[in-house]
Scaffold this motif. Structure first.
Motif, mmCIF file in Angstrom:
data_model
loop_
_atom_site.group_PDB
_atom_site.id
_atom_site.type_symbol
_atom_site.label_atom_id
_atom_site.label_comp_id
_atom_site.label_asym_id
_atom_site.label_seq_id
_atom_site.Cartn_x
_atom_site.Cartn_y
_atom_site.Cartn_z
ATOM 1 N N VAL A 3 21.184 16.574 20.774
ATOM 2 C CA VAL A 3 20.793 15.709 19.652
ATOM 3 C C VAL A 3 20.763 16.491 18.350
ATOM 4 C CG1 VAL A 3 18.927 14.302 18.702
ATOM 5 C CG2 VAL A 3 19.484 14.138 21.127
ATOM 6 N N ARG A 4 20.079 17.610 18.340
ATOM 7 C CA ARG A 4 19.882 18.360 17.100
ATOM 8 C C ARG A 4 21.160 19.031 16.597
ATOM 9 N NH1 ARG A 4 14.840 22.287 16.408
ATOM 10 N NH2 ARG A 4 13.790 20.311 16.180
ATOM 11 N N ASP A 29 12.239 9.809 22.486
ATOM 12 C CA ASP A 29 12.619 9.326 21.161
ATOM 13 C C ASP A 29 11.386 9.176 20.272
ATOM 14 O OD1 ASP A 29 13.803 8.144 18.971
ATOM 15 O OD2 ASP A 29 13.991 6.181 19.911
ATOM 16 N N ASP A 30 11.447 9.770 19.096
ATOM 17 C CA ASP A 30 10.328 9.696 18.158
ATOM 18 C C ASP A 30 10.621 8.728 17.015
ATOM 19 O OD1 ASP A 30 12.166 11.052 16.657
ATOM 20 O OD2 ASP A 30 11.001 12.883 16.467
ATOM 21 N N GLY A 31 11.639 7.891 17.174
ATOM 22 C CA GLY A 31 11.991 6.945 16.123
ATOM 23 C C GLY A 31 13.088 7.475 15.229
ATOM 24 N N LEU A 37 20.285 10.072 19.696
ATOM 25 C CA LEU A 37 20.196 10.233 21.140
ATOM 26 C C LEU A 37 21.255 9.392 21.843
ATOM 27 C CD1 LEU A 37 18.679 11.492 23.488
ATOM 28 C CD2 LEU A 37 17.072 9.603 23.392
ATOM 29 N N ARG A 38 21.448 8.179 21.365
ATOM 30 C CA ARG A 38 22.458 7.303 21.971
ATOM 31 C C ARG A 38 23.869 7.860 21.796
ATOM 32 N NH1 ARG A 38 18.385 3.774 21.163
ATOM 33 N NH2 ARG A 38 18.531 3.403 18.949
ATOM 34 N N GLU A 39 24.083 8.611 20.729
ATOM 35 C CA GLU A 39 25.415 9.165 20.452
ATOM 36 C C GLU A 39 25.560 10.617 20.906
ATOM 37 O OE1 GLU A 39 25.931 8.639 16.282
ATOM 38 O OE2 GLU A 39 25.829 6.454 16.409
#
Length: 195
Positions: A3-4, A29-31, A37-39
């Motif tokens: 993610v990052r 997930d923190d919003g 995350l989905r990608e």
């Protein structure tokens, strides 16, 4: 990492299904990271057992197809072996696979019961607490998590220990050992910088 830094990651899980892994990731997930995350380039293989040959073939395929940079094994026992001698051979082959594919491999290990016998008591896990002792000798880096609130321990300079976690580097062939204080969000199962 996926993610990052948008780095391709492969997760091999023995104890969870693909749905469980996806649910755990979504729970983190923190919003802010939901869409990322989905990608994120995360590839899962959830199977109770693999031979070393199957792990190697699947890892090679993922490396060629997706250029994975990190491979995570959630349990050393995901790879089949019968005794301690074979366990050592499997760990050596995992290290060789890392070098061959030029990827980092993270193996999640379990602890034996020694920590529970000590009762926490501000004595975090040691290398000798690893359930698979071969990891103590063969791993390049061993990090252990310690959450004082889990054991009912107190932490100097911190009022409420809920959410305090220490990442303790017990072995590092290429650098320093020490401790990094983190925040742990129990609801999201995420670790954050202490700041």
């Amino acid at each position: 990492v996926a993610v990052r830094f948008n780095m391709p990651v492969a997760i091999f899980s023995r104890s969870e299904t693909s749905c469980d892994v996806a649910w755990r990731l979504l729970r983190m997930d923190d919003g802010e990271t939901g869409e990322k995350l989905r990608e994120a380039p995360i590839y899962e293989c959830c199977t109770p057992e693999l031979s070393m040959n199957e792990l190697t073939a699947m890892s090679r395929s993922l490396k060629l197809k997706y250029a994975i940079k990190l491979l995570i094994l959630d349990d050393l026992h995901l790879v089949q072996f019968d005794d301690e001698r074979e366990e050592l051979l499997v760990v050596k082959k995992i290290k060789a696979l890392s070098k061959m594919l030029r990827v980092s491999i993270l193996v999640v290990g379990e602890l034996n019961g020694n920590v529970e016998l000590r009762g926490g008591a501000m004595v975090p896990s040691m290398l000798s607490d690893l359930k698979e002792p071969v990891l103590e000798y063969e791993a390049d880096l061993v990090m252990m998590l310690y959450r004082p609130d889990y054991y009912g321990d107190e932490v100097d300079g911190v009022g409420d220990v809920g959410g305090v976690a220490d990442v303790i580097v017990r072995k590092n062939r290429y650098g320093q050992m020490g401790k990094v204080r983190m925040r742990f969000d129990k609801d999201r199962l995420r670790y954050y910088d202490w700041v």
